[in-house]
Write a protein that holds these residues in place. Structure first.
Motif, short mmCIF file in Angstrom:
data_model
loop_
_atom_site.label_atom_id
_atom_site.label_comp_id
_atom_site.label_asym_id
_atom_site.label_seq_id
_atom_site.Cartn_x
_atom_site.Cartn_y
_atom_site.Cartn_z
N LYS A 8 35.09 23.02 43.65
CA LYS A 8 35.08 24.49 43.57
C LYS A 8 33.70 25.04 43.92
O LYS A 8 33.58 26.04 44.64
CB LYS A 8 35.50 24.93 42.17
N GLU A 9 32.66 24.39 43.42
CA GLU A 9 31.29 24.84 43.70
C GLU A 9 30.96 24.70 45.18
O GLU A 9 30.31 25.56 45.78
CB GLU A 9 30.29 24.06 42.85
N GLY A 10 31.40 23.58 45.78
CA GLY A 10 31.15 23.36 47.20
C GLY A 10 31.84 24.41 48.05
O GLY A 10 31.26 24.94 49.01
N PHE A 11 33.08 24.74 47.68
CA PHE A 11 33.81 25.76 48.43
C PHE A 11 33.15 27.13 48.27
O PHE A 11 33.03 27.89 49.24
CB PHE A 11 35.27 25.82 47.95
N ALA A 12 32.72 27.46 47.06
CA ALA A 12 32.07 28.75 46.81
C ALA A 12 30.81 28.91 47.65
O ALA A 12 30.55 29.98 48.23
CB ALA A 12 31.75 28.90 45.33
N ARG A 37 38.22 19.32 51.02
CA ARG A 37 37.56 18.54 52.07
C ARG A 37 37.16 17.15 51.61
O ARG A 37 37.03 16.23 52.42
CB ARG A 37 36.32 19.30 52.58
N SER A 38 36.97 16.98 50.31
CA SER A 38 36.58 15.66 49.83
C SER A 38 37.66 14.61 50.07
O SER A 38 37.39 13.41 50.08
CB SER A 38 36.23 15.70 48.33
N LEU A 39 38.91 15.06 50.32
CA LEU A 39 39.98 14.13 50.64
C LEU A 39 39.86 13.60 52.07
O LEU A 39 40.49 12.60 52.42
CB LEU A 39 41.34 14.83 50.51
N PHE A 40 39.05 14.25 52.88
CA PHE A 40 39.00 13.95 54.31
C PHE A 40 37.72 13.25 54.74
O PHE A 40 37.64 12.80 55.89
CB PHE A 40 39.18 15.25 55.12
N VAL A 41 36.72 13.19 53.88
CA VAL A 41 35.46 12.55 54.25
C VAL A 41 35.41 11.14 53.69
O VAL A 41 36.02 10.84 52.67
CB VAL A 41 34.24 13.36 53.74
N PRO A 42 34.68 10.22 54.34
CA PRO A 42 34.48 8.89 53.77
C PRO A 42 33.83 9.01 52.39
O PRO A 42 33.01 9.91 52.16
CB PRO A 42 33.54 8.21 54.77
N ALA A 49 30.71 16.99 51.61
CA ALA A 49 31.99 17.47 52.14
C ALA A 49 31.93 18.93 52.57
O ALA A 49 32.56 19.32 53.56
CB ALA A 49 33.09 17.27 51.09
N TYR A 50 31.18 19.76 51.84
CA TYR A 50 31.13 21.19 52.16
C TYR A 50 29.83 21.60 52.82
O TYR A 50 29.52 22.79 52.92
CB TYR A 50 31.36 22.02 50.89
N SER A 51 29.07 20.63 53.29
CA SER A 51 27.81 20.94 53.95
C SER A 51 28.06 21.33 55.40
O SER A 51 29.17 21.19 55.92
CB SER A 51 26.86 19.74 53.89
#
Length: 217
Positions: A8-12, A37-42, A49-51
């Motif tokens: 949630k923090e990454g998305f915000a 997005r964390s489901l899609f990154v290694p 993931a949200y960078s």
């Protein structure tokens, strides 16, 4: 997967950066929020993931940074009821977001490894309107009719010809076009009848499209 709070923090933080660029489409941002997005990154890159950084994935490919991914989708202007072709499935993140925005998505990639992994992620999210296929994207996707939107995440050396037949009138193509040996820009083409309006948008770090399907990956 990261904890719900960290996600949630990454998305915000991503939303704040996007709004500073003028991207505040609620439907798009909701679709991104519903696609962790964390489901899609290694796993080793979960904290990024949200960078805005590109993230390496299998087969020598990479996943575009979160900011660029959403910026591309914003410029594509996908609407409910539309059919979308994506050339370059990659991690499957944009495929998943497109699936939440449109009626149906066809996504192709030359690497079977990437298609299989992306399919697993889409299945976990319960997205049934996204069809993945291992295919050569050099000529779009023949035999599947026309599309309202076409998005490529592999750069073409010259503007591809297939879009003329595979886009509906009023359709939009968004694709990277090589401008030098190591540079390319995103070009948006809008089809109006038999005419095409071209807009050169911004530079992107995409790799040149490689023709044919991969045999071993």
């Amino acid at each position: 997967m990261k904890s719900a709070m960290v996600e949630k923090e990454g998305f915000a933080a991503l939303v704040l950066r996007l709004r500073s660029e003028g991207i505040n489409d609620l439907d798009l941002l909701t679709a991104v929020e519903q696609t962790p997005r964390s489901l899609f990154v290694p796993p080793q890159y979960a904290d990024q993931a949200y960078s805005s950084r590109s993230i390496p994935i299998e087969c020598g490919a990479f996943m575009e940074g979160a900011d660029l991914a959403v910026r591309l989708l914003a410029h594509l202007h996908v609407k409910p009821g539309q059919r979308v072709l994506e050339i370059g499935t990659g991690s499957g993140f944009m495929s998943a977001v497109l699936g939440r925005l449109s009626e149906r998505v066809m996504s192709i990639d030359r690497y079977k490894t990437l298609v299989t992994a992306a399919q697993r992620r889409l299945d976990n999210l319960g997205l049934r309107n996204v069809v993945l296929r291992q295919a050569d994207g050099s000529h779009g996707l023949t035999g599947e009719g026309t599309f309202d939107r076409i998005l490529s995440t592999a750069a073409f050396p010259t503007m591809p010809r297939f879009f003329a037949e595979q886009l509906v009138s009023g359709g939009v193509l968004l694709a990277p076009l090589m401008t030098g040996e190591e540079s390319c820009i995103i070009v948006r083409l809008t089809k109006t009848g038999s005419r095409f309006d071209r807009e050169d948008l911004f530079e992107v770090p995409y790799l040149p499209l490689v023709p044919k399907m991969a045999s071993f990956l």
